[in-house]
Design an enzyme around this catalytic site. Structure first.
Site, short mmCIF file in Angstrom:
data_model
loop_
_atom_site.label_atom_id
_atom_site.label_comp_id
_atom_site.label_asym_id
_atom_site.label_seq_id
_atom_site.Cartn_x
_atom_site.Cartn_y
_atom_site.Cartn_z
CD GLU A 72 35.39 44.88 74.47
OE1 GLU A 72 34.53 44.24 73.83
OE2 GLU A 72 36.61 44.79 74.24
CG ASN A 74 30.49 43.92 73.21
OD1 ASN A 74 31.15 44.14 72.20
ND2 ASN A 74 31.05 43.50 74.33
CD GLU A 131 33.90 47.68 71.99
OE1 GLU A 131 33.86 46.49 71.67
OE2 GLU A 131 34.83 48.19 72.63
CG ASP A 180 34.20 44.69 68.83
OD1 ASP A 180 35.44 44.80 68.84
OD2 ASP A 180 33.58 43.90 69.55
CD GLU A 195 38.72 43.87 69.71
OE1 GLU A 195 38.26 43.79 70.87
OE2 GLU A 195 38.00 43.88 68.70
#
Length: 846
Positions: A351, A410, A442, A472, A529
Site C-alpha cells: 500500500e 488511496n 483503495e 479500505d 491491515e
C-alpha cells in the site's frame, strides 16, 4: 411643474356616451391624465396596453361588451383584477349595484353624481391602493429579510444572521462576559440515509423548537443558530453557564426524539469569549476545534477551547500556507507498506502511503495534514501526485526486470466526485504503459455514506477497464451488509482497529470471524491491515483471513527499501483460495486398531467421529457405527449417497442449534448437547427428534475433531409436545370460563396450587400478584367472619366426598373491598397424596 406632470396618475373612463366622458374629464382633467374608451372591448384593450392606469371608471350599459362583462374578464386576469374599478350607472336598483360589487367593483356611483363626491371617492380609492401597495412591499421586504437571515429547516438564524446579531449583542453588552458553544448531530448523514431527508428535516425543526424553548426558559442574553448542516451554535452570557447542565439538557431533549432507532451522544465544544471584537466566525471555528478534540472520546462530553487548540489552528494554517509549494518542491513522497500471504510467507503487494519531509520541520505526520487536506480539497492534488509517483516506480521496476507486485493507492472521498477521475487514472496508465492490474485503488468505506450512487457508478467504471478496487478501513465507520452488496469491490480491507485488543474475546472474535465468513460467502477476498502481533496474525489465519499488512510484518518504508525487498524475497500476486492445516494427533486417533474398531462399532448407542471446519462451516462425519445409522433412520448406502455432511440432515434453525452446540463444546472443552428435528431423507416427510451430545477431541486453528453421540428421542419428544399442547389447551379453556377456578391442597392449611387468570382478575389482581399473595394461605383472602363456612365446606368435601352446592362467602379485593362469591367444589383423585379440591368460584351477581 414638470415634476407634477410626472407624478400625475392616469384614469381610464369607459362610457359609450360622449357627454358623460366629457363631464368626467372636466372633473378629473386638471389633476389626472385621462384615457377614454367607448365600449367594453376598447376598455380592456387599453387596460392591457397601459399598465400605469390607476383607476377605471366603468359604465354598466355599453355596446359590444357591457360593464359586467368587463368586470368578469378583469377578475380572470391576475394583473387586471388589482386595478380599482368604480362603476357608474343610471340604474338605482339595489340588485344592479350588488351585482357590480360582487363582480369585483371597488365602488358604485349612480347618475347623476356630485363632482365633489366622485372626486373624493376616487382620491380615497387611490390612497387606499397606494397604502396597500406599500404594505405589500413592506411584507415582501420582511419576507426577504427573513429568508436572508433565517434557516428554512430549523427556523433559527442562519450563519450570516448569527454573525451579525451576535456581534451586535457583544458590542452593546461589552461589560458582560460571554461564551459560545457548538454541537452537532453524530452521523446525521447516516440518519438521512436510513430514515430519509424528510425525517431529517423534521429532526432539524424539532431542534429549532428546542432552542426557542431554551431561550424562553433562560434569562441570559443569547443568540443561537443552525450554523451549517447538522451544526448548531449558541452565544450566551457566561455567568451561571454549566457545561454539564447544557450537555444534559441537549441529551434529554434529543432523547425525546428517539422514537426512531438512532443512537445519539451529544458533545459540546465551548469557547470563552475574551475579545468581543473578534470575528464571530473565528469564535465559531474555535468552538469547533474544541468539539473536534473530543469527537472520538467515549467519556468526554464537552471541551473548552484552549491555547493548545489555538496552536493547532495556527499549525494548520501554516500547513495550508505551505502545501502548494511543498507539492511543487517534491517534499511529499510515497512510502510502501508490504502485504503478505501469511500462510506461505509470500509478498503479494503493498500500500502506498504519503509522507511529508519538511526541509525545516522535518517529518510531518500524516495525521497532521491528511484530515486537513481532505477538508480543504487539496487531497485531490496530493492523490494525483502520489498516483503518478507509483506509476513511475512501477515503470522503472518493469524496465529493470524487478519482480512486480500490485501497489494500492488511496482514492479519497473528494476524488470520487471528480468527473475527471476515470480519465486521469487511465491517462497515467497509458502514459507509463502499465497493466491496470498493477495499480489497485483503495476507496474508504466512509465514501459510501456520502454518495452511494456516485460511488457505485465510479467503481463499476474503473473495474470495467481492468482496475482493481479495494474497500479500505472496513469496520471503522458506517459498515453495512448493503454496502458489500451494492459496491462491487474486488477486495475488502478489514481494519483491525475495528476490534482493538478485544479480538481474543469470544464475542469480538466471533464478529471478526463472521465478517470474514460473510466476505468468503460473497467470494470477496479479505486483507487485514493494522496487524501488530503474531497472536493477531495467527488468529486471522485461523478464521481464513490470509492476506495481511501491519507492523508485525513491516512498517511503511521508502521505495528504495521496498525495491530491495522485491529482489530478495519470494513474491507472488496470486493467492490460493485455501491452505492445508495439520491436525496433531488426528492421524493416530483415526488409525484405529482392530480392537478399537470392534469397540467403536459395538458401542451401545449411535456414535460418530466428525470434523468441524469453522472457516467453511462444514461438519462431516469421518467415522460412524451401525447404531448411528439406525438412530438417524438410514443405512450406510443411503448415507454415503446423500453425503457425509451432518448439516444436510438439519434445516434452518436446527442447523444453527447444532452449530451452537459445536461452538460450545470447542469453547468450553466440555460436553455439549442439543435436541434437534431432522428429516430422515431429503424427499420424505418423515422427521425424527434426535438428541446429540458431543465433546472436542482434537483442535487446530480452524478444524476440530469431535466425538458425537446420537439418540432417537422421537417418542418421548412427541409425548412431551403432546403434553405441552394439552396443558396449553386446558389453560386456554380454563381462562375462558366465566369464573375463577382454583385447585387447593388441604393439609395443615388451605394451599392454592393453581388458579386461572379469571380468578385473579375477579379480585383486581394479576395472576402473579394473586398467587404470590395467597398461594400459601388462601384462607387469608377470606373475610374473617366467613372463614368457618369455607373450612366447613372443605371438610365436607374431604370427609363426606360430596359436592358443595352453595358455599357463599366474602373475598378480599386488591382495593381493600370485599366481594360476595359462590364456590362449588369437588374432591379430586388423591392416590395417597395430599388431598386436592377443585373449586369453581363465581361472583354472586353473575
Amino acid at each position: 411643474m414638470a415634476n407634477t406632470e410626472v407624478n400625475k396618475k392616469t384614469i381610464l373612463i369607459a362610457d359609450d356616451a360622449e357627454i358623460n366622458r366629457l363631464l368626467l374629464k372636466k372633473i378629473f382633467g386638471e389633476e389626472y391624465f385621462i384615457e377614454e374608451a367607448a365600449n367594453g372591448l376598447e376598455a380592456l384593450q387599453k387596460l392591457r396596453e397601459m399598465p400605469e392606469i390607476a383607476v377605471l371608471i366603468l359604465d354598466i350599459m355599453m355596446p359590444k361588451l357591457d360593464g359586467f362583462g368587463v368586470l368578469e374578464v378583469m377578475q380572470k386576469d391576475e394583473h387586471l383584477r388589482t386595478i380599482p374599478t368604480v362603476v357608474i350607472t343610471a340604474n338605482n336598483e339595489e340588485d344592479t349595484q350588488i351585482r357590480a360589487l360582487s363582480g369585483g367593483a371597488t365602488d358604485v356611483l349612480t347618475k347623476p353624481f356630485s363632482s365633489q363626491i366622485i372626486m373624493h371617492r376616487i382620491k380615497n380609492i387611490m390612497t387606499r391602493r397606494e397604502a396597500e401597495k406599500l404594505a405589500e412591499q413592506n411584507r415582501a421586504y420582511k419576507r426577504e429579510l427573513r429568508l436572508m437571515y433565517t434557516d428554512e429547516k430549523s427556523g433559527l438564524y442562519n450563519k450570516n444572521a448569527f454573525h451579525r446579531y451576535t456581534a451586535r449583542m457583544l458590542e452593546k453588552n461589552h461589560h458582560k462576559k460571554f461564551l459560545l458553544f457548538r454541537w452537532d448531530i453524530d452521523n446525521f448523514k447516516v440518519f438521512n440515509d436510513w430514515f430519509g431527508t424528510e425525517v431529517g428535516d423534521e429532526y432539524l425543526k424539532k431542534i429549532g423548537d428546542f432552542y426557542r424553548k431554551y431561550g424562553k426558559q433562560n434569562t441570559a442574553l443569547m443568540t443561537y443558530a443552525r450554523y451549517d448542516a447538522d451544526h448548531f451554535v449558541c452565544c450566551q452570557e457566561a455567568e451561571g453557564f454549566n457545561p454539564e447542565a447544557i450537555t444534559k439538557i441537549i441529551d434529554e431533549y434529543m432523547g425525546q426524539l428517539k422514537n426512531l432507532d438512532f443512537e445519539y451522544t451529544p458533545r459540546v465544544g465551548i469557547y470563552m469569549i475574551n475579545d468581543p471584537t473578534l470575528d464571530v466566525a473565528l469564535m465559531c471555528d474555535r468552538a469547533l476545534l474544541a468539539l473536534r478534540s473530543i469527537k472520538d472520546s467515549y467519556g468526554k462530553r464537552f471541551a473548552w477551547f484552549d491555547d493548545s487548540m489555538r496552536e493547532s489552528m495556527i499549525e494548520q494554517q501554516e500547513i495550508v500556507n505551505e502545501m502548494e509549494f511543498a507539492l511543487k518542491d517534491g517534499q511529499f513522497s510515497a512510502y510502501l507498506q508490504p502485504q503478505y500471504n501469511y500462510d506461505n510467507g509470500r509478498l503479494i503487494g503493498a500500500e502506498a502511503l504519503v509522507r511529508w519531509k519538511h526541509p525545516v520541520k522535518g517529518d510531518i505526520m500524516p495525521s497532521k495534514f491528511i484530515p486537513l487536506f481532505e477538508r480543504n480539497g487539496f487531497i485531490s492534488k496530493l492523490d494525483e501526485y502520489i498516483w503518478e509517483q507509483i506509476c513511475i516506480l512501477l515503470r522503472k521496476w518493469k524496465d529493470e526486470g524487478i519482480p512486480l507486485v500490485p501497489i494500492s493507492v488511496n482514492v479519497s472521498r473528494r476524488d470520487i466526485y471528480n468527473p475527471h477521475l476515470f480519465g486521469n487514472i487511465l491517462a497515467l496508465l497509458g502514459k507509463y504503459n502499465l497493466d491496470p492490474a498493477l495499480l489497485h485503488l483503495e476507496i474508504t468505506e466512509s465514501a459510501y455514506t456520502q454518495n452511494a450512487e456516485q460511488l457505485v457508478t465510479t467503481v463499476n467504471l474503473l473495474r470495467s477497464h481492468g482496475l482493481k478496487v479495494h474497500m479500505d478501513d472496513f469496520g471503522s465507520g458506517y459498515s453495512s451488509l448493503s454496502m458489500l452488496q451494492d459496491v462491487p469491490v474486488d477486495l475488502l480491507k478489514l481494519d483491525m482497529r475495528f476490534l482493538g485488543n478485544d479480538y481474543k474475546e469470544e464475542r469480538s472474535g466471533n464478529i471478526l470471524n463472521a465478517v470474514v465468513r460473510m466476505a468468503t460467502a460473497l467470494q470477496l477476498p479479505v486483507l487485514a491491515e493494522g496487524v501488530e502481533t503474531k497472536e493477531q496474525a495467527d488468529f486471522l489465519r485461523s478464521i481464513g483471513c490470509l492476506r495481511m499488512q501491519g507492523y508485525f510484518f513491516a512498517r511503511p518504508m521508502p521505495t528504495e527499501e521496498f525495491e530491495e525487498l522485491l529482489t530478495s524475497v519470494n513474491t507472488t500476486s496470486f493467492l490460493g483460495d485455501s491452505f492445508v492445516e495439520s491436525i496433531e494427533g488426528s492421524v493416530n486417533f483415526l488409525s484405529f486398531s482392530f480392537q478399537s474398531a470392534l469397540l467403536f462399532n459395538s458401542f451401545v448407542g449411535g456414535a460418530a467421529v466428525a470434523e468441524y471446519d469453522k472457516r467453511n462451516e462444514t461438519f462431516v462425519t469421518l467415522r460412524i457405527n451401525d447404531q448411528f445409522l439406525t438412530e438417524i433412520g438410514t443405512d450406510r448406502t443411503q448415507y454415503m449417497e446423500r453425503g457425509q455432511s451432518v448439516f444436510d440432515y438439519y434445516e434452518n434453525e436446527n442447523k444453527q442449534i447444532v452449530l451452537d452446540m459445536l461452538n460450545e463444546a470447542i469453547a468450553t472443552d466440555k460436553e455439549a448437547c442439543c435436541e434437534v428435528l431432522t428429516r430422515v431423507t431429503k424427499k420424505s416427510d418423515e422427521y425424527r427428534w434426535l438428541k446429540l451430545r458431543t465433546r472436542l477431541l482434537v483442535a487446530s486453528s480452524n478444524r476440530h475433531i469431535l466425538y458425537v453421540v446420537v439418540e432417537n428421542i422421537t417418542c418421548s419428544k412427541e409425548k412431551t409436545i403432546a403434553y405441552e399442547d394439552m396443558v396449553e389447551k386446558l389453560t386456554t379453556l380454563t381462562n375462558n370460563i366465566p369464573g375463577g377456578i382454583g385447585i387447593f391442597e388441604v393439609a395443615d392449611k388451605m394451599q392454592l396450587v393453581y388458579c386461572n387468570d379469571t380468578m385473579a382478575v375477579m379480585f383486581g389482581y394479576t395472576h402473579e400478584e394473586f398467587m404470590q399473595k395467597f398461594a400459601n394461605s388462601f384462607i387469608a383472602s377470606i373475610h374473617p367472619q366467613d372463614r368457618e363456612v369455607v373450612e366447613k365446606s372443605f371438610s365436607c368435601l374431604l370427609n363426606e366426598k360430596k359436592l358443595v352446592e352453595n358455599c357463599k362467602y366474602r373475598q378480599i379485593c386488591k382495593d381493600g373491598s370485599w366481594r360476595w362469591v359462590n364456590m362449588y367444589g369437588r374432591l379430586m383423585a388423591v392416590d395417597g397424596r395430599i388431598p386436592r379440591i377443585c373449586a369453581l368460584i363465581m361472583d354472586t351477581n353473575t
